[in-house]
Design an enzyme around this catalytic site. Structure first.
Site, short mmCIF file in Angstrom:
data_model
loop_
_atom_site.label_atom_id
_atom_site.label_comp_id
_atom_site.label_asym_id
_atom_site.label_seq_id
_atom_site.Cartn_x
_atom_site.Cartn_y
_atom_site.Cartn_z
N ASP A 1 -18.37 78.41 85.90
CA ASP A 1 -18.00 79.00 84.39
C ASP A 1 -17.72 77.63 83.39
OD1 ASP A 1 -14.57 80.39 83.66
OD2 ASP A 1 -16.46 80.24 82.73
N SER A 2 -17.64 77.68 82.43
CA SER A 2 -17.52 76.75 81.29
C SER A 2 -16.36 75.63 81.27
CB SER A 2 -17.66 77.44 79.85
OG SER A 2 -16.64 78.38 79.70
N GLY A 3 -15.35 76.36 81.92
CA GLY A 3 -14.16 75.37 82.03
C GLY A 3 -12.68 75.76 81.13
N GLY A 4 -13.23 76.50 79.96
CA GLY A 4 -12.24 76.77 78.79
C GLY A 4 -11.16 77.77 79.59
N PHE A 5 -11.21 78.70 80.43
CA PHE A 5 -10.41 79.47 80.93
C PHE A 5 -9.54 78.63 81.62
CE2 PHE A 5 -8.83 83.70 81.88
CZ PHE A 5 -8.35 83.36 83.26
N ASP B 1 -15.93 79.23 75.92
CA ASP B 1 -15.13 80.10 75.08
C ASP B 1 -13.82 80.02 74.87
OD1 ASP B 1 -15.13 80.83 77.82
OD2 ASP B 1 -14.86 82.94 77.25
N GLN C 1 -16.19 88.28 73.47
CA GLN C 1 -14.71 88.11 73.26
C GLN C 1 -14.40 89.59 72.49
OE1 GLN C 1 -12.60 86.87 75.36
NE2 GLN C 1 -13.71 85.26 76.32
N ASP D 1 -16.74 88.18 90.03
CA ASP D 1 -16.23 87.15 90.74
C ASP D 1 -14.73 87.31 90.84
OD1 ASP D 1 -15.45 85.77 87.84
OD2 ASP D 1 -14.59 84.63 89.62
C1 LIG Z 1 -12.62 82.02 89.59
N1 LIG Z 1 -12.97 82.72 88.45
C2 LIG Z 1 -11.77 83.29 87.93
C3 LIG Z 1 -13.39 81.81 87.50
C4 LIG Z 1 -14.71 82.39 86.61
S1 LIG Z 1 -14.27 83.58 85.72
C5 LIG Z 1 -12.84 82.93 84.73
C6 LIG Z 1 -12.37 83.94 83.82
C7 LIG Z 1 -11.61 84.99 84.08
C8 LIG Z 1 -11.34 85.90 82.96
N2 LIG Z 1 -10.42 86.94 83.38
C9 LIG Z 1 -11.89 85.67 81.73
C10 LIG Z 1 -12.68 84.72 81.38
C11 LIG Z 1 -13.15 84.39 79.87
O1 LIG Z 1 -12.79 85.33 79.05
N3 LIG Z 1 -13.67 83.26 79.84
C12 LIG Z 1 -14.25 82.65 80.83
N4 LIG Z 1 -14.86 81.40 80.45
N5 LIG Z 1 -13.82 82.70 82.05
C13 LIG Z 1 -13.02 83.59 82.31
#
Ligand SMILES: CN(C)CCSCc1cc(N)cc2c(=O)[nH]c(N)nc12
Length: 377
Positions: free
Chosen positions: A97-101, A151, A194, A271
Protein backbone atom coordinates in the site's frame (compact mmCIF):
# COMPACT_ATOMS: atom_id res chain seq x y z
CA UNK A 1 16.74 -14.74 -8.89
CA UNK A 2 14.91 -14.86 -12.22
CA UNK A 3 15.33 -11.97 -14.67
CA UNK A 4 12.73 -9.45 -13.51
CA UNK A 5 13.77 -6.74 -15.91
CA UNK A 6 11.87 -7.72 -19.07
CA UNK A 7 8.68 -9.53 -18.00
CA UNK A 8 5.59 -7.48 -17.25
CA UNK A 9 2.45 -7.72 -15.17
CA UNK A 10 -0.66 -8.81 -17.09
CA UNK A 11 -4.25 -9.77 -16.19
CA UNK A 12 -6.25 -12.49 -17.97
CA UNK A 13 -9.99 -12.82 -17.35
CA UNK A 14 -10.88 -16.49 -17.91
CA UNK A 15 -14.53 -16.78 -16.79
CA UNK A 16 -17.45 -14.77 -15.48
CA UNK A 17 -20.63 -15.82 -13.68
CA UNK A 18 -22.97 -12.86 -13.28
CA UNK A 19 -20.75 -10.08 -11.93
CA UNK A 20 -18.30 -12.62 -10.39
CA UNK A 21 -14.96 -12.96 -12.25
CA UNK A 22 -12.30 -15.66 -12.47
CA UNK A 23 -8.87 -14.59 -13.67
CA UNK A 24 -5.11 -14.66 -13.27
CA UNK A 25 -2.50 -11.94 -12.78
CA UNK A 26 0.90 -12.90 -14.21
CA UNK A 27 3.89 -11.23 -12.57
CA UNK A 28 7.65 -11.78 -12.89
CA UNK A 29 7.56 -13.49 -9.47
CA UNK A 30 4.62 -15.78 -10.13
CA UNK A 31 0.93 -15.94 -10.95
CA UNK A 32 -1.94 -14.77 -8.76
CA UNK A 33 -5.21 -16.70 -9.15
CA UNK A 34 -8.26 -14.46 -8.74
CA UNK A 35 -10.47 -13.99 -6.83
CA UNK A 36 -7.49 -13.74 -4.45
CA UNK A 37 -7.12 -13.16 -0.73
CA UNK A 38 -3.84 -11.46 0.22
CA UNK A 39 -2.58 -12.13 3.77
CA UNK A 40 -1.19 -9.02 5.42
CA UNK A 41 2.49 -8.91 6.30
CA UNK A 42 2.54 -5.33 7.59
CA UNK A 43 6.12 -5.09 8.89
CA UNK A 44 7.62 -7.71 6.59
CA UNK A 45 6.05 -10.66 8.35
CA UNK A 46 2.63 -12.30 8.39
CA UNK A 47 2.40 -12.40 12.15
CA UNK A 48 3.11 -15.80 13.78
CA UNK A 49 3.63 -17.50 10.40
CA UNK A 50 6.71 -18.70 8.51
CA UNK A 51 6.57 -17.53 4.86
CA UNK A 52 6.39 -21.15 3.66
CA UNK A 53 3.38 -21.74 5.94
CA UNK A 54 1.66 -18.73 4.34
CA UNK A 55 2.31 -20.27 0.93
CA UNK A 56 1.01 -23.68 2.10
CA UNK A 57 -2.34 -22.11 3.01
CA UNK A 58 -2.66 -21.33 -0.74
CA UNK A 59 -1.67 -17.66 -0.80
CA UNK A 60 -0.13 -16.49 -4.10
CA UNK A 61 0.65 -12.97 -2.90
CA UNK A 62 0.99 -11.11 0.38
CA UNK A 63 0.83 -7.52 1.47
CA UNK A 64 3.59 -5.29 2.77
CA UNK A 65 3.05 -1.90 4.29
CA UNK A 66 4.90 1.21 3.16
CA UNK A 67 4.12 3.27 6.27
CA UNK A 68 5.47 0.73 8.74
CA UNK A 69 8.49 -0.28 6.63
CA UNK A 70 9.52 3.33 5.86
CA UNK A 71 9.59 4.06 9.60
CA UNK A 72 11.32 0.84 10.57
CA UNK A 73 13.70 -0.51 9.28
CA UNK A 74 13.53 2.13 6.47
CA UNK A 75 13.06 1.69 2.71
CA UNK A 76 16.71 2.35 1.86
CA UNK A 77 17.81 -0.26 4.44
CA UNK A 78 15.43 -2.89 2.97
CA UNK A 79 16.77 -2.03 -0.49
CA UNK A 80 20.37 -2.44 0.76
CA UNK A 81 19.36 -5.92 1.98
CA UNK A 82 18.18 -6.85 -1.53
CA UNK A 83 14.56 -5.72 -1.32
CA UNK A 84 11.58 -6.99 0.67
CA UNK A 85 11.39 -10.43 -1.00
CA UNK A 86 14.97 -11.34 0.00
CA UNK A 87 14.68 -9.53 3.35
CA UNK A 88 11.73 -11.71 4.46
CA UNK A 89 12.43 -14.65 2.11
CA UNK A 90 9.08 -14.59 0.35
CA UNK A 91 9.92 -15.00 -3.35
CA UNK A 92 6.35 -14.69 -4.71
CA UNK A 93 4.43 -11.48 -5.47
CA UNK A 94 4.07 -8.72 -2.90
CA UNK A 95 1.60 -5.82 -3.04
CA UNK A 96 2.41 -2.74 -0.99
CA UNK A 97 0.00 0.00 0.00
CA UNK A 98 1.12 3.61 -0.53
CA UNK A 99 1.22 4.52 3.16
CA UNK A 100 -1.37 7.30 3.17
CA UNK A 101 -4.04 5.27 4.90
CA UNK A 102 -1.79 4.36 7.82
CA UNK A 103 -0.44 7.91 8.11
CA UNK A 104 -4.00 9.19 8.62
CA UNK A 105 -4.87 6.41 11.06
CA UNK A 106 -1.62 5.86 12.98
CA UNK A 107 0.77 8.80 12.71
CA UNK A 108 0.82 11.81 15.02
CA UNK A 109 0.63 15.48 14.03
CA UNK A 110 -0.31 14.92 10.39
CA UNK A 111 -0.39 17.87 8.00
CA UNK A 112 -2.04 17.30 4.65
CA UNK A 113 -1.20 19.68 1.79
CA UNK A 114 -1.39 19.57 -2.02
CA UNK A 115 2.22 18.36 -2.00
CA UNK A 116 1.61 15.38 0.29
CA UNK A 117 1.42 14.61 3.99
CA UNK A 118 3.93 15.45 6.70
CA UNK A 119 3.71 13.55 9.96
CA UNK A 120 5.54 12.42 13.04
CA UNK A 121 6.29 8.72 13.50
CA UNK A 122 4.05 6.98 16.07
CA UNK A 123 7.20 5.02 17.03
CA UNK A 124 9.79 7.72 17.90
CA UNK A 125 8.21 11.05 16.95
CA UNK A 126 10.65 11.76 14.11
CA UNK A 127 9.17 13.71 11.23
CA UNK A 128 8.54 12.46 7.68
CA UNK A 129 7.07 13.73 4.44
CA UNK A 130 5.11 11.36 2.19
CA UNK A 131 4.36 12.61 -1.31
CA UNK A 132 3.08 10.68 -4.35
CA UNK A 133 6.62 10.70 -5.68
CA UNK A 134 8.26 9.53 -2.42
CA UNK A 135 5.65 6.77 -2.01
CA UNK A 136 6.45 5.42 -5.50
CA UNK A 137 10.17 5.66 -4.66
CA UNK A 138 9.72 3.74 -1.37
CA UNK A 139 7.61 0.98 -2.97
CA UNK A 140 10.17 0.67 -5.76
CA UNK A 141 13.01 0.47 -3.18
CA UNK A 142 11.05 -2.35 -1.49
CA UNK A 143 10.95 -3.96 -4.97
CA UNK A 144 7.20 -4.52 -4.63
CA UNK A 145 5.39 -6.24 -7.54
CA UNK A 146 2.12 -4.28 -7.28
CA UNK A 147 2.30 -0.74 -5.94
CA UNK A 148 -0.43 1.73 -5.03
CA UNK A 149 -0.84 5.44 -5.69
CA UNK A 150 -0.86 7.78 -2.71
CA UNK A 151 -4.44 8.76 -1.93
CA UNK A 152 -6.57 10.34 0.78
CA UNK A 153 -9.04 7.95 2.39
CA UNK A 154 -11.87 9.49 4.41
CA UNK A 155 -13.77 7.74 7.16
CA UNK A 156 -17.54 7.44 6.59
CA UNK A 157 -19.96 9.12 7.04
CA UNK A 158 -18.51 12.32 5.57
CA UNK A 159 -19.84 15.58 4.15
CA UNK A 160 -20.20 15.77 0.35
CA UNK A 161 -17.75 18.68 0.06
CA UNK A 162 -15.13 16.72 2.04
CA UNK A 163 -15.64 13.61 -0.09
CA UNK A 164 -15.33 15.71 -3.26
CA UNK A 165 -12.18 17.47 -2.01
CA UNK A 166 -10.45 14.20 -1.02
CA UNK A 167 -11.49 12.49 -4.26
CA UNK A 168 -10.16 15.32 -6.42
CA UNK A 169 -6.89 15.50 -4.43
CA UNK A 170 -6.48 11.73 -4.84
CA UNK A 171 -6.98 12.11 -8.60
CA UNK A 172 -4.25 14.76 -8.81
CA UNK A 173 -2.00 12.49 -6.73
CA UNK A 174 -2.89 9.61 -9.07
CA UNK A 175 -1.54 11.62 -12.00
CA UNK A 176 1.67 12.47 -10.12
CA UNK A 177 2.04 8.83 -9.06
CA UNK A 178 1.73 7.64 -12.66
CA UNK A 179 4.38 10.15 -13.78
CA UNK A 180 6.75 9.14 -10.96
CA UNK A 181 6.14 5.44 -11.75
CA UNK A 182 7.76 6.09 -15.13
CA UNK A 183 6.19 3.03 -16.80
CA UNK A 184 8.25 0.40 -14.98
CA UNK A 185 7.24 -2.83 -16.72
CA UNK A 186 8.39 -5.37 -14.12
CA UNK A 187 5.86 -4.14 -11.57
CA UNK A 188 2.27 -2.84 -11.70
CA UNK A 189 0.80 0.46 -10.51
CA UNK A 190 -2.81 0.53 -9.32
CA UNK A 191 -4.99 3.62 -9.06
CA UNK A 192 -7.42 3.97 -6.14
CA UNK A 193 -11.05 5.01 -6.61
CA UNK A 194 -12.30 7.37 -3.93
CA UNK A 195 -15.53 9.36 -3.58
CA UNK A 196 -17.02 8.14 -0.30
CA UNK A 197 -20.56 6.80 -0.55
CA UNK A 198 -21.54 9.15 -3.40
CA UNK A 199 -22.13 7.44 -6.76
CA UNK A 200 -21.44 10.56 -8.83
CA UNK A 201 -18.12 11.26 -7.06
CA UNK A 202 -17.14 7.59 -7.41
CA UNK A 203 -17.93 7.66 -11.15
CA UNK A 204 -15.87 10.85 -11.59
CA UNK A 205 -12.97 9.22 -9.74
CA UNK A 206 -13.12 6.06 -11.90
CA UNK A 207 -13.33 8.13 -15.09
CA UNK A 208 -10.34 10.23 -14.04
CA UNK A 209 -8.25 7.17 -13.21
CA UNK A 210 -9.15 5.46 -16.51
CA UNK A 211 -8.05 8.53 -18.46
CA UNK A 212 -4.67 8.41 -16.67
CA UNK A 213 -4.45 4.63 -17.19
CA UNK A 214 -3.43 2.06 -14.56
CA UNK A 215 -2.50 -1.64 -14.46
CA UNK A 216 -5.30 -2.23 -11.94
CA UNK A 217 -7.97 -0.34 -10.02
CA UNK A 218 -8.48 -0.42 -6.26
CA UNK A 219 -11.72 0.56 -4.59
CA UNK A 220 -10.58 2.60 -1.60
CA UNK A 221 -12.49 4.53 1.01
CA UNK A 222 -14.52 1.49 2.13
CA UNK A 223 -14.26 -0.69 5.24
CA UNK A 224 -13.91 2.61 7.07
CA UNK A 225 -16.90 2.29 9.39
CA UNK A 226 -19.79 2.09 6.94
CA UNK A 227 -22.47 -0.62 7.19
CA UNK A 228 -22.02 -3.63 4.88
CA UNK A 229 -25.00 -2.61 2.74
CA UNK A 230 -23.40 0.79 2.04
CA UNK A 231 -20.15 -0.94 1.05
CA UNK A 232 -22.02 -3.33 -1.28
CA UNK A 233 -23.99 -0.45 -2.82
CA UNK A 234 -20.81 1.47 -3.63
CA UNK A 235 -19.21 -1.67 -5.13
CA UNK A 236 -22.29 -2.42 -7.27
CA UNK A 237 -22.24 1.13 -8.61
CA UNK A 238 -18.51 1.34 -9.28
CA UNK A 239 -17.47 -2.04 -10.74
CA UNK A 240 -19.41 -1.48 -14.01
CA UNK A 241 -17.39 1.75 -14.40
CA UNK A 242 -14.05 -0.08 -14.20
CA UNK A 243 -12.23 -1.71 -17.14
CA UNK A 244 -13.04 -5.43 -17.45
CA UNK A 245 -9.46 -6.29 -18.49
CA UNK A 246 -7.81 -4.99 -15.33
CA UNK A 247 -7.88 -6.41 -11.76
CA UNK A 248 -10.15 -4.80 -9.16
CA UNK A 249 -8.87 -4.69 -5.55
CA UNK A 250 -11.16 -3.91 -2.60
CA UNK A 251 -8.80 -2.52 0.03
CA UNK A 252 -8.92 -3.69 3.63
CA UNK A 253 -11.79 -6.17 3.19
CA UNK A 254 -12.81 -8.19 5.07
CA UNK A 255 -14.74 -10.86 6.89
CA UNK A 256 -15.77 -13.98 4.90
CA UNK A 257 -19.30 -12.64 4.32
CA UNK A 258 -17.90 -9.33 3.00
CA UNK A 259 -15.56 -11.16 0.61
CA UNK A 260 -18.29 -13.50 -0.70
CA UNK A 261 -20.61 -10.54 -1.34
CA UNK A 262 -17.91 -8.43 -3.00
CA UNK A 263 -16.83 -11.28 -5.31
CA UNK A 264 -20.47 -11.55 -6.40
CA UNK A 265 -20.33 -7.83 -7.23
CA UNK A 266 -17.20 -7.97 -9.41
CA UNK A 267 -14.17 -7.68 -7.08
CA UNK A 268 -11.01 -9.75 -7.76
CA UNK A 269 -8.57 -9.02 -4.89
CA UNK A 270 -8.85 -8.60 -1.13
CA UNK A 271 -6.59 -7.93 1.84
CA UNK A 272 -7.44 -7.80 5.51
CA UNK A 273 -5.66 -8.16 8.85
CA UNK A 274 -8.81 -9.81 10.20
CA UNK A 275 -7.93 -13.54 9.88
CA UNK A 276 -4.53 -13.16 11.55
CA UNK A 277 -5.66 -10.57 14.14
CA UNK A 278 -8.80 -12.63 14.98
CA UNK A 279 -6.59 -15.73 15.37
CA UNK A 280 -4.37 -13.94 17.87
CA UNK A 281 -7.54 -13.04 19.82
CA UNK A 282 -8.87 -16.61 19.94
CA UNK A 283 -11.45 -16.40 17.14
CA UNK A 284 -11.25 -19.26 14.66
CA UNK A 285 -12.96 -19.34 11.25
CA UNK A 286 -14.48 -22.61 10.03
CA UNK A 287 -16.83 -23.81 7.31
CA UNK A 288 -19.59 -23.47 9.93
CA UNK A 289 -18.83 -19.92 11.03
CA UNK A 290 -16.59 -18.39 13.67
CA UNK A 291 -15.84 -19.89 17.11
CA UNK A 292 -14.70 -17.75 20.04
CA UNK A 293 -12.31 -20.14 21.76
CA UNK A 294 -12.02 -17.84 24.80
CA UNK A 295 -15.52 -18.94 25.77
CA UNK A 296 -15.54 -21.32 28.78
CA UNK A 297 -17.95 -23.64 26.96
CA UNK A 298 -14.93 -25.05 25.08
CA UNK A 299 -12.82 -26.06 28.09
CA UNK A 300 -14.04 -29.70 28.17
CA UNK A 301 -14.81 -30.07 24.46
CA UNK A 302 -12.70 -32.92 23.09
CA UNK A 303 -13.87 -32.35 19.50
CA UNK A 304 -11.38 -30.95 16.99
CA UNK A 305 -12.21 -27.70 15.19
CA UNK A 306 -13.50 -29.53 12.09
CA UNK A 307 -12.76 -33.25 11.62
CA UNK A 308 -13.75 -33.06 7.91
CA UNK A 309 -11.48 -30.12 7.12
CA UNK A 310 -8.70 -30.54 4.52
CA UNK A 311 -6.47 -28.59 6.96
CA UNK A 312 -4.70 -31.03 9.36
CA UNK A 313 -4.56 -28.31 12.02
CA UNK A 314 -8.37 -28.39 12.17
CA UNK A 315 -8.25 -32.10 13.04
CA UNK A 316 -5.13 -32.36 15.21
CA UNK A 317 -6.03 -30.71 18.52
CA UNK A 318 -9.14 -30.55 20.74
CA UNK A 319 -11.10 -27.36 21.29
CA UNK A 320 -10.28 -27.84 24.97
CA UNK A 321 -6.57 -27.61 24.21
CA UNK A 322 -6.97 -24.60 21.92
CA UNK A 323 -9.15 -22.93 24.58
CA UNK A 324 -6.33 -23.53 27.07
CA UNK A 325 -3.72 -22.00 24.72
CA UNK A 326 -5.91 -18.94 24.16
CA UNK A 327 -6.70 -18.44 27.86
CA UNK A 328 -3.02 -18.75 28.81
CA UNK A 329 -2.03 -16.52 25.87
CA UNK A 330 0.48 -19.13 24.74
CA UNK A 331 2.33 -18.19 21.52
CA UNK A 332 1.37 -21.54 19.99
CA UNK A 333 -2.30 -20.49 20.19
CA UNK A 334 -1.66 -17.48 17.95
CA UNK A 335 0.38 -19.65 15.58
CA UNK A 336 -2.25 -22.39 15.21
CA UNK A 337 -5.28 -20.09 14.93
CA UNK A 338 -3.56 -17.72 12.47
CA UNK A 339 -2.79 -20.71 10.24
CA UNK A 340 -6.32 -22.11 10.52
CA UNK A 341 -7.91 -18.74 9.71
CA UNK A 342 -5.64 -17.98 6.74
CA UNK A 343 -6.18 -21.51 5.39
CA UNK A 344 -9.94 -21.05 5.70
CA UNK A 345 -9.84 -17.73 3.83
CA UNK A 346 -7.88 -19.43 1.03
CA UNK A 347 -10.31 -22.36 1.03
CA UNK A 348 -13.15 -19.85 0.63
CA UNK A 349 -11.66 -17.95 -2.34
CA UNK A 350 -10.52 -21.22 -3.92
CA UNK A 351 -14.11 -22.45 -3.67
CA UNK A 352 -15.28 -19.21 -5.30
CA UNK A 353 -12.80 -19.66 -8.18
CA UNK A 354 -14.08 -23.19 -8.87
CA UNK A 355 -17.72 -22.14 -8.59
CA UNK A 356 -17.26 -19.27 -11.06
CA UNK A 357 -15.51 -21.63 -13.50
CA UNK A 358 -18.48 -24.00 -13.16
CA UNK A 359 -21.11 -21.28 -13.54
CA UNK A 360 -22.51 -22.03 -10.08
CA UNK A 361 -21.27 -19.09 -8.00
CA UNK A 362 -24.72 -18.09 -6.67
CA UNK A 363 -25.40 -21.68 -5.53
CA UNK A 364 -21.94 -21.86 -3.93
CA UNK A 365 -22.52 -18.56 -2.11
CA UNK A 366 -25.94 -19.72 -0.88
CA UNK A 367 -24.54 -23.10 0.30
CA UNK A 368 -21.63 -21.36 2.05
CA UNK A 369 -23.91 -18.90 3.87
CA UNK A 370 -26.28 -21.72 4.84
CA UNK A 371 -23.39 -23.67 6.40
CA UNK A 372 -22.29 -20.57 8.34
CA UNK A 373 -25.85 -20.09 9.62
CA UNK A 374 -26.50 -23.73 10.53
CA UNK A 375 -23.09 -24.38 12.09
CA UNK A 376 -23.06 -26.51 15.26
CA UNK A 377 -20.23 -24.59 16.88
C1 LIG B 1 -3.32 -4.10 5.91
N1 LIG B 1 -4.26 -3.42 5.03
C2 LIG B 1 -5.40 -2.93 5.80
C3 LIG B 1 -3.47 -2.35 4.41
C4 LIG B 1 -3.72 -2.25 2.97
S1 LIG B 1 -5.24 -1.63 2.62
C5 LIG B 1 -5.31 -0.13 3.58
C6 LIG B 1 -6.59 0.55 3.22
C7 LIG B 1 -7.75 0.10 3.78
C8 LIG B 1 -8.97 0.73 3.46
N2 LIG B 1 -10.13 0.29 4.05
C9 LIG B 1 -9.03 1.81 2.56
C10 LIG B 1 -7.82 2.26 1.98
C11 LIG B 1 -7.81 3.38 1.05
O1 LIG B 1 -8.84 3.99 0.72
N3 LIG B 1 -6.61 3.74 0.54
C12 LIG B 1 -5.47 3.10 0.88
N4 LIG B 1 -4.31 3.51 0.31
N5 LIG B 1 -5.42 2.06 1.73
C13 LIG B 1 -6.59 1.63 2.30
Amino acid sequence: MNDLSTKQVTFTLSATDGMARRGRIDTPRGDIQTPAFMPVGTAGTVKAMYPEQVRETGADILLGNTYHLMLRPGAERVASQGGLHDFMDWQRPILTDSGGFQVMSLAQLRKLTEKGVTFRSHIDGSSYELTPERSIEIQTLLDSDIIMQLDECLKLPAEYKEMERAMELSLRWADRSKTAFNNQRNRALFGIVQGGDNAELRARSAQGLKSIGFDGYAVGGLAVGEPQEVMFKVIEEITPELPTDRPRYLMGVGKPDDILGAIGRGIDMFDCVHPTRAGRHGHVYTRFGVINLKNARHRDDSRPIDEASPNPNCRRWSRAYLHHLVKTEEILGAMILSQINLAYYQELVQGCRGAIEGGRFSDFAAETRAAWAAGDL
